[in-house]
Motif scaffolding. Structure first.
Motif, mmCIF file in Angstrom:
data_model
loop_
_atom_site.group_PDB
_atom_site.id
_atom_site.type_symbol
_atom_site.label_atom_id
_atom_site.label_comp_id
_atom_site.label_asym_id
_atom_site.label_seq_id
_atom_site.Cartn_x
_atom_site.Cartn_y
_atom_site.Cartn_z
ATOM 1 N N ALA A 74 10.103 -72.545 14.754
ATOM 2 C CA ALA A 74 9.877 -73.452 13.784
ATOM 3 C C ALA A 74 11.137 -72.654 12.442
ATOM 4 O O ALA A 74 11.481 -71.760 12.493
ATOM 5 N N ARG A 75 11.318 -73.374 11.553
ATOM 6 C CA ARG A 75 11.820 -72.717 10.505
ATOM 7 C C ARG A 75 11.083 -72.743 9.396
ATOM 8 O O ARG A 75 10.374 -73.562 8.812
ATOM 9 N N CYS A 76 10.479 -71.499 8.991
ATOM 10 C CA CYS A 76 9.273 -71.296 8.099
ATOM 11 C C CYS A 76 9.785 -70.927 6.535
ATOM 12 O O CYS A 76 10.216 -69.833 6.447
ATOM 13 N N GLY A 128 20.531 -65.314 18.907
ATOM 14 C CA GLY A 128 20.094 -66.631 19.853
ATOM 15 C C GLY A 128 20.529 -67.794 18.847
ATOM 16 O O GLY A 128 19.724 -68.223 18.049
ATOM 17 N N THR A 129 21.499 -68.434 19.171
ATOM 18 C CA THR A 129 22.180 -69.502 18.601
ATOM 19 C C THR A 129 23.430 -70.151 19.289
ATOM 20 O O THR A 129 24.100 -69.324 19.734
ATOM 21 N N ILE A 130 23.215 -71.417 19.351
ATOM 22 C CA ILE A 130 24.536 -72.283 19.897
ATOM 23 C C ILE A 130 25.669 -72.035 18.909
ATOM 24 O O ILE A 130 26.657 -72.295 19.449
ATOM 25 N N ASP A 131 25.538 -71.755 17.645
ATOM 26 C CA ASP A 131 26.610 -71.585 16.870
ATOM 27 C C ASP A 131 27.664 -70.653 17.153
ATOM 28 O O ASP A 131 28.717 -70.861 16.529
ATOM 29 N N ASN A 132 27.273 -69.521 17.704
ATOM 30 C CA ASN A 132 28.183 -68.287 17.999
ATOM 31 C C ASN A 132 28.499 -67.873 16.665
ATOM 32 O O ASN A 132 29.618 -67.031 16.451
ATOM 33 N N VAL A 172 30.654 -82.103 16.829
ATOM 34 C CA VAL A 172 29.569 -81.195 17.377
ATOM 35 C C VAL A 172 28.985 -80.367 16.455
ATOM 36 O O VAL A 172 29.312 -80.299 15.159
ATOM 37 N N MET A 173 28.083 -79.497 17.009
ATOM 38 C CA MET A 173 27.218 -78.674 15.957
ATOM 39 C C MET A 173 27.934 -77.380 15.674
ATOM 40 O O MET A 173 29.209 -77.125 16.043
ATOM 41 N N GLY A 174 27.407 -76.423 14.527
ATOM 42 C CA GLY A 174 28.025 -75.243 14.453
ATOM 43 C C GLY A 174 27.460 -74.764 13.016
ATOM 44 O O GLY A 174 28.198 -73.642 12.609
ATOM 45 N N ARG A 175 26.864 -75.675 12.407
ATOM 46 C CA ARG A 175 26.411 -75.405 10.918
ATOM 47 C C ARG A 175 27.642 -75.261 10.232
ATOM 48 O O ARG A 175 28.454 -76.297 10.121
ATOM 49 N N ASP A 176 28.241 -74.052 9.664
ATOM 50 C CA ASP A 176 29.226 -73.748 8.962
ATOM 51 C C ASP A 176 30.370 -73.187 9.820
ATOM 52 O O ASP A 176 31.365 -72.706 9.224
ATOM 53 N N ALA A 225 33.960 -80.317 13.957
ATOM 54 C CA ALA A 225 32.584 -79.557 13.510
ATOM 55 C C ALA A 225 31.875 -80.099 12.407
ATOM 56 O O ALA A 225 32.648 -80.457 11.222
ATOM 57 N N GLU A 226 30.536 -80.197 12.557
ATOM 58 C CA GLU A 226 29.880 -80.813 11.436
ATOM 59 C C GLU A 226 29.999 -79.768 10.490
ATOM 60 O O GLU A 226 29.960 -78.672 10.342
ATOM 61 N N SER A 227 30.135 -80.291 9.091
ATOM 62 C CA SER A 227 30.324 -79.341 8.172
ATOM 63 C C SER A 227 30.715 -80.403 6.841
ATOM 64 O O SER A 227 31.343 -81.369 6.925
ATOM 65 N N GLY A 255 25.313 -84.409 18.702
ATOM 66 C CA GLY A 255 23.829 -84.083 17.921
ATOM 67 C C GLY A 255 23.028 -82.929 18.846
ATOM 68 O O GLY A 255 23.622 -81.961 19.434
ATOM 69 N N HIS A 256 21.787 -83.191 18.976
ATOM 70 C CA HIS A 256 20.879 -82.255 19.428
ATOM 71 C C HIS A 256 20.975 -82.139 20.954
ATOM 72 O O HIS A 256 20.126 -81.023 21.672
ATOM 73 N N LEU A 257 21.545 -82.887 21.810
ATOM 74 C CA LEU A 257 21.616 -82.735 22.922
ATOM 75 C C LEU A 257 22.235 -81.488 23.387
ATOM 76 O O LEU A 257 22.369 -80.901 24.537
ATOM 77 N N GLN A 258 23.272 -81.050 22.494
ATOM 78 C CA GLN A 258 23.871 -79.811 22.522
ATOM 79 C C GLN A 258 23.024 -78.714 22.565
ATOM 80 O O GLN A 258 23.335 -77.364 23.145
ATOM 81 N N ARG A 259 21.929 -78.712 22.092
ATOM 82 C CA ARG A 259 20.925 -77.694 22.197
ATOM 83 C C ARG A 259 20.081 -77.261 23.433
ATOM 84 O O ARG A 259 19.401 -76.244 23.772
ATOM 85 N N GLY A 260 19.905 -78.474 24.368
ATOM 86 C CA GLY A 260 19.049 -78.552 25.317
ATOM 87 C C GLY A 260 19.743 -77.996 26.867
ATOM 88 O O GLY A 260 20.931 -77.669 26.712
HETATM 89 O O1 F6P Z 1 21.904 -73.429 14.266
HETATM 90 C C1 F6P Z 1 21.757 -74.271 15.141
HETATM 91 C C2 F6P Z 1 21.818 -75.818 14.729
HETATM 92 O O2 F6P Z 1 21.877 -76.625 15.666
HETATM 93 C C3 F6P Z 1 23.120 -76.129 13.894
HETATM 94 O O3 F6P Z 1 24.265 -76.191 14.963
HETATM 95 C C4 F6P Z 1 22.734 -77.149 13.114
HETATM 96 O O4 F6P Z 1 23.446 -77.434 12.120
HETATM 97 C C5 F6P Z 1 21.304 -76.887 12.947
HETATM 98 O O5 F6P Z 1 20.746 -76.113 13.921
HETATM 99 C C6 F6P Z 1 20.623 -78.193 12.975
HETATM 100 O O6 F6P Z 1 19.017 -77.895 12.582
HETATM 101 P P1 F6P Z 1 17.876 -78.952 12.808
HETATM 102 O O7 F6P Z 1 17.605 -78.851 14.495
HETATM 103 O O8 F6P Z 1 17.009 -77.902 12.007
HETATM 104 O O9 F6P Z 1 18.140 -80.072 12.381
#
Ligand code: F6P
Length: 326
Positions: A74-76, A128-132, A172-176, A225-227, A255-260
């Motif tokens: 969770a993000r708390c 632990g994060t896909i963003d590296n 693709v994801m990566g936050r910033d 990269a998403e940003s 999107g989120h398929l990258q996380r699974g």
């Molecule tokens: O930090 C991992 C990540 O997948 C980022 O790449 C992305 O910006 C963010 O989390 C998305 O977060 P949420 O799943 O809360 O939408």
């Protein structure tokens, strides 16, 4: 004999493939070293609500191959307040948890550092994060799996791109951070990568067009990269339509398929090594460090360094991408 008799373990922030392998390794290494293990559910929220269960070796059987996290995440927001952290610390004391292992990204480590500093409490973090995007480690748990997922998706999209002579912008994801976009582009043979680290300094889109994107090709694939800095794939595609008409443009947001998905061998092995290293670190009296991997060796990175510094991308890779996609 270590003063640590019981450890707590949690996963927080975005899930990443390999988190389960890390939970398994931490649990089993702690038990091997005579410690009790308590699994804390839903990240820092579980510390506030007290959602905690003792873990035996069987609790972590048959999970190394599973994506996501059996501990949930969770993000708390509450944990971001001093009151929330004070409640969390109260739970740790009540549960007899002497040290904490946290698995997650930047936000997770930031929380870990606050807890450690405010209550002089031993915490060790696993990246632990896909963003590296964590400084002090060559790779993070989940990155390799996400990269392979991106590669497989781009391979599929290329079939359509080349059949229709299209220009695809794939977000693709990566936050910033641009690691997934840059390495993903190299791995999938994409023509270019638009990443925040470079977009901040120069207009990558116009450079790309100037350099002759599609001069010798009918179809092209660009990873974005998403940003806010890059504008994302939508933003870039809109600009192309307006400023460089003539391209048959399409956008795909992965999107989120990258996380699974099931973690790759590399992620499983790295998570296992890091998980065991977390317990080693606590036994060596290390406090408030993130376990990192540098040139295949385990290193301890102080939270302050891992969080504060921006991990640089390897700029040589951009040139290699350019040369290999002419
Ligand atoms: O930090 C991992 C990540 O997948 C980022 O790449 C992305 O910006 C963010 O989390 C998305 O977060 P949420 O799943 O809360 O939408």
């Amino acid at each position: 004999m270590s003063a640590i008799k019981c450890i707590g373990i949690l996963t927080s922030g975005g899930d990443a493939p390999g988190m389960n392998a890390a939970i398994r390794a931490v649990t089993r290494s702690a038990i091997y070293n005579g410690m009790k293990v308590k699994g804390i559910y839903r990240g820092y929220r579980g510390l506030i609500t007290g959602e905690i269960e003792e873990f035996k070796t069987q609790n972590v059987s048959n999970i190394i191959q599973r994506g996501g996290t059996i501990l949930k995440t969770a993000r708390c927001l509450e944990f971001k307040t001093p009151e929330g952290r004070s409640q969390a610390y109260g739970t740790l004391v009540r549960e007899g948890i002497d040290a904490l292992v946290t698995i997650g990204g930047d936000g997770t480590l930031t929380g870990a550092r606050c807890l450690a500093q405010e209550f002089n409490y031993p915490v060790v973090g696993l990246p632990g994060t896909i963003d590296n995007d964590l400084f002090g480690t060559d790779v993070t748990i989940g990155y390799d799996t996400a990269l392979n997922t991106i590669m497989e998706c781009v391979d599929k999209i290329r079939d359509t791109a080349s059949s229709h002579d299209r220009l695809f912008f794939i977000e693709v994801m990566g936050r910033d951070a641009g690691f997934l976009a840059l390495d993903g582009a190299l791995a999938s043979g994409a023509e270019a990568a638009i990443i925040p680290e470079i977009s901040r300094e120069q207009d990558q889109l116009s450079d790309m067009i100037e350099f002759g994107l599609r001069k010798s090709k009918n179809s092209s694939i660009v990873l974005v990269a998403e940003s806010e800095v890059t504008g994302g794939a939508m933003g870039v595609a809109e600009r192309v339509k307006k400023e460089y008409p003539g391209f048959d443009v399409r956008v795909t947001i992965l999107g989120h398929l990258q996380r699974g998905g099931s973690p790759t061998a590399q992620d499983r092995i790295m998570a296992t090594r890091m998980g065991v290293a977390a317990i080693d670190a606590l036994l060596e009296d290390q406090r408030n460090v993130m376990i990192g991997m540098q040139s295949e060796q385990i290193v301890y990175v102080p939270f302050s360094k891992a969080i504060r510094n921006e991990k640089p991308i390897n700029r040589d890779l951009l040139n290699i991408l350019r040369i290999s996609s002419i």
